[in-house]
Design an enzyme around this catalytic site. Structure first.
Site, PDB file in Angstrom:
ATOM      1  N   HIS A  65       0.857  -1.197   0.000  1.00 55.57           N
ATOM      2  CA  HIS A  65       0.000   0.000   0.000  1.00 55.57           C
ATOM      3  C   HIS A  65       0.886   1.238   0.000  1.00 55.57           C
ATOM      4  O   HIS A  65       1.354   1.679   1.042  1.00 55.57           O
ATOM      5  CB  HIS A  65      -0.912  -0.031   1.233  1.00 55.57           C
ATOM      6  N   HIS A  67       1.404   5.050  -2.196  1.00 56.10           N
ATOM      7  CA  HIS A  67       0.941   5.993  -3.230  1.00 56.10           C
ATOM      8  C   HIS A  67       2.070   6.791  -3.865  1.00 56.10           C
ATOM      9  O   HIS A  67       1.820   7.664  -4.686  1.00 56.10           O
ATOM     10  CB  HIS A  67      -0.073   6.970  -2.629  1.00 56.10           C
ATOM     11  N   ARG A 236     -22.191  -2.947  21.706  1.00 58.92           N
ATOM     12  CA  ARG A 236     -23.500  -3.311  21.160  1.00 58.92           C
ATOM     13  C   ARG A 236     -23.470  -3.370  19.634  1.00 58.92           C
ATOM     14  O   ARG A 236     -24.410  -3.814  19.005  1.00 58.92           O
ATOM     15  CB  ARG A 236     -24.581  -2.322  21.627  1.00 58.92           C
ATOM     16  N   ASP A 283       1.411   3.142   3.439  1.00 60.73           N
ATOM     17  CA  ASP A 283       0.393   4.076   2.942  1.00 60.73           C
ATOM     18  C   ASP A 283       1.029   5.447   2.683  1.00 60.73           C
ATOM     19  O   ASP A 283       0.430   6.485   2.934  1.00 60.73           O
ATOM     20  CB  ASP A 283      -0.797   4.201   3.905  1.00 60.73           C
ATOM     21  N   ALA A 317      -3.915  12.523   5.371  1.00 63.25           N
ATOM     22  CA  ALA A 317      -3.882  12.157   3.952  1.00 63.25           C
ATOM     23  C   ALA A 317      -2.703  11.244   3.661  1.00 63.25           C
ATOM     24  O   ALA A 317      -1.782  11.601   2.950  1.00 63.25           O
ATOM     25  CB  ALA A 317      -3.833  13.411   3.086  1.00 63.25           C
ATOM     26  N   GLY A 318      -2.717  10.071   4.246  1.00 63.86           N
ATOM     27  CA  GLY A 318      -1.621   9.119   4.025  1.00 63.86           C
ATOM     28  C   GLY A 318      -0.458   9.446   4.947  1.00 63.86           C
ATOM     29  O   GLY A 318      -0.504  10.389   5.741  1.00 63.86           O
TER      30      GLY A 318
HETATM   31 ZN   LIG Z   1      -3.978   4.640   0.845  1.00 68.07          ZN
END
Ligand SMILES: [Zn+2]
Length: 388
Positions: A65, A67, A236, A283, A317-318
């Site tokens: 993962h 970017h 719950r 990420d 954002a990452g």
């Molecule tokens: Zn991502």
């Protein structure tokens, strides 16, 4: 490509079931051909010998993962850009990765898939760098209510087979996608993708218990960036987090930057699920490796300060970490080298169906190796036996 043999001497090999063992490794034709005990002498004159001076030797990290980094955003990258990012990642111990796409226009999807294809077809002939193994589509079949930093205008709903047919595919490579099973016809979508041999990971979701069970039975057995962009634990309403913890056979990946998930929560997830079921991911986004500042990604301004990203909507954002930082985070939590190695290399290889060739140090596997000295610095990285 054939290369002359390489010998690594005095390597403290980190394997999955024992502590470091001092050995030498002979590499031929990109693969580990022999693992020798300390005093065995081999008679190959042309070998390139590297003395690791007892540095710990790990299977290369696999980031499923990611970017981008050093200003390169996967969604906007050509093959050369991706290769530049691959070189940066290799210097941080990553030997294989999946460029990860955020939801985008059909045109941009197609353009990026073409770029990944181009790189995959030419990476043998390029300077050694982390190998691209395929693509990770994060979305477009995800929940608007759990969008995180993803752009909701590009989300898709699944009504017929068409939407899947229209997602551009690689000529040859791994397809992984993160989806929310509660999207319209989500379970059918998972079945369809599994038929096409895609790996399906559940994420950006607020699915309820039964939907998650159905998704699992349809073939989605992994969760994306656990704790983030999913419903939490409640007594719950079990939530996606509760299901991911309680369901034994489910594995998940986790952003180990200490920002997306508190370090003690990382430790809790590790203690509860064990190293068998966890995968470390970065990420990371394009500003990774560039330090603090203001950047633009995915059409939005983001600021990076003290290792934390934030977009204009106030979302994280990452990350701006690499797998090496994730590795060090778990080290700081007192987790053993062999267990970190499972989470950073073997488990991702297993999820991607590449356990036969990647993810651990064994005769016959690719010589994707990272040596780390006692100070935590990378001493040597080999990609298919080639030094970077
Ligand atoms: Zn991502």
């Amino acid at each position: 490509m054939k290369h002359s043999p390489v010998l690594l001497k005095n390597a403290a090999i980190i394997s999955q079931n024992q502590t470091a063992e001092k050995k030498s490794i002979l590499i031929q034709d990109n693969r580990i051909s022999q693992i020798l005990s300390e005093n065995e002498i081999i008679d190959i004159s042309s070998e390139q010998v590297f003395d690791l001076q007892d540095a710990e030797l790990y299977a290369g990290f696999i980031d499923i993962h990611n970017h981008g980094a050093i200003g390169i955003d996967v969604n906007n990258a050509n093959a050369d850009d991706l290769h530049k990012a691959s070189k940066f990642l290799a210097a941080k111990g990553v030997t294989a990765w999946l460029p990860t796409l955020v939801p985008d226009t059909d045109e941009n999807y197609a353009k990026t898939i073409k770029a990944i294809d181009q790189l995959m077809q030419t990476q043998d002939g390029r300077e050694p760098a982390a190998r691209v193994l395929g693509v990770h589509y994060e979305g477009p079949f995800v929940s608007e209510k759990m969008c995180g930093a993803l752009r909701t205008q590009f989300f898709k709903s699944f009504k017929t087979g068409d939407e899947v047919e229209n997602l551009p595919k690689l000529k040859n490579g791994i397809h992984l996608t993160t989806l929310a099973p509660e999207v319209e016809n989500g379970i059918e979508l998972i079945k369809e993708l599994r038929k096409q041999d895609w790996i399906v990971s559940i994420g950006h979701t607020k699915a309820d218990f039964q939907t998650l069970e159905n998704a699992f039975n349809a073939g989605a057995k992994h969760l994306t960036h656990f704790f983030n962009a999913m419903t939490g634990l409640h007594h719950r309403e079990i939530g996606v987090v509760g299901w991911g913890l309680a369901k034994k056979e489910v594995t998940f990946d986790i952003i180990a930057d200490g920002v997306h998930v508190h370090p003690q929560m990382l430790k809790f997830a590790f203690d509860y699920k064990t190293s068998e079921n966890l995968i470390l991911i970065s990420d990371s986004v394009s500003p990774t490796g560039l330090g603090d500042g203001d950047f633009e990604i995915w059409g939005e301004k983001i600021s990076v300060a003290g290792g934390k990203t934030q977009n204009e909507r106030g979302s994280i954002a990452g990350s701006v970490i690499t797998m090496l930082d994730a590795f060090k985070m778990f080290q700081s939590l007192g987790v053993s080298p062999s267990e970190i190695s499972k989470m950073a290399s073997l488990n991702p290889a297993r999820l991607l169906g590449r356990e036969q060739t990647h993810g651990s140090i064994k005769v016959g596997k690719r010589a994707d190796l990272v040596a780390i000295d006692e100070k935590g610095n990378i001493k040597l990285v080999l990609i298919g036996g080639e030094k970077i």
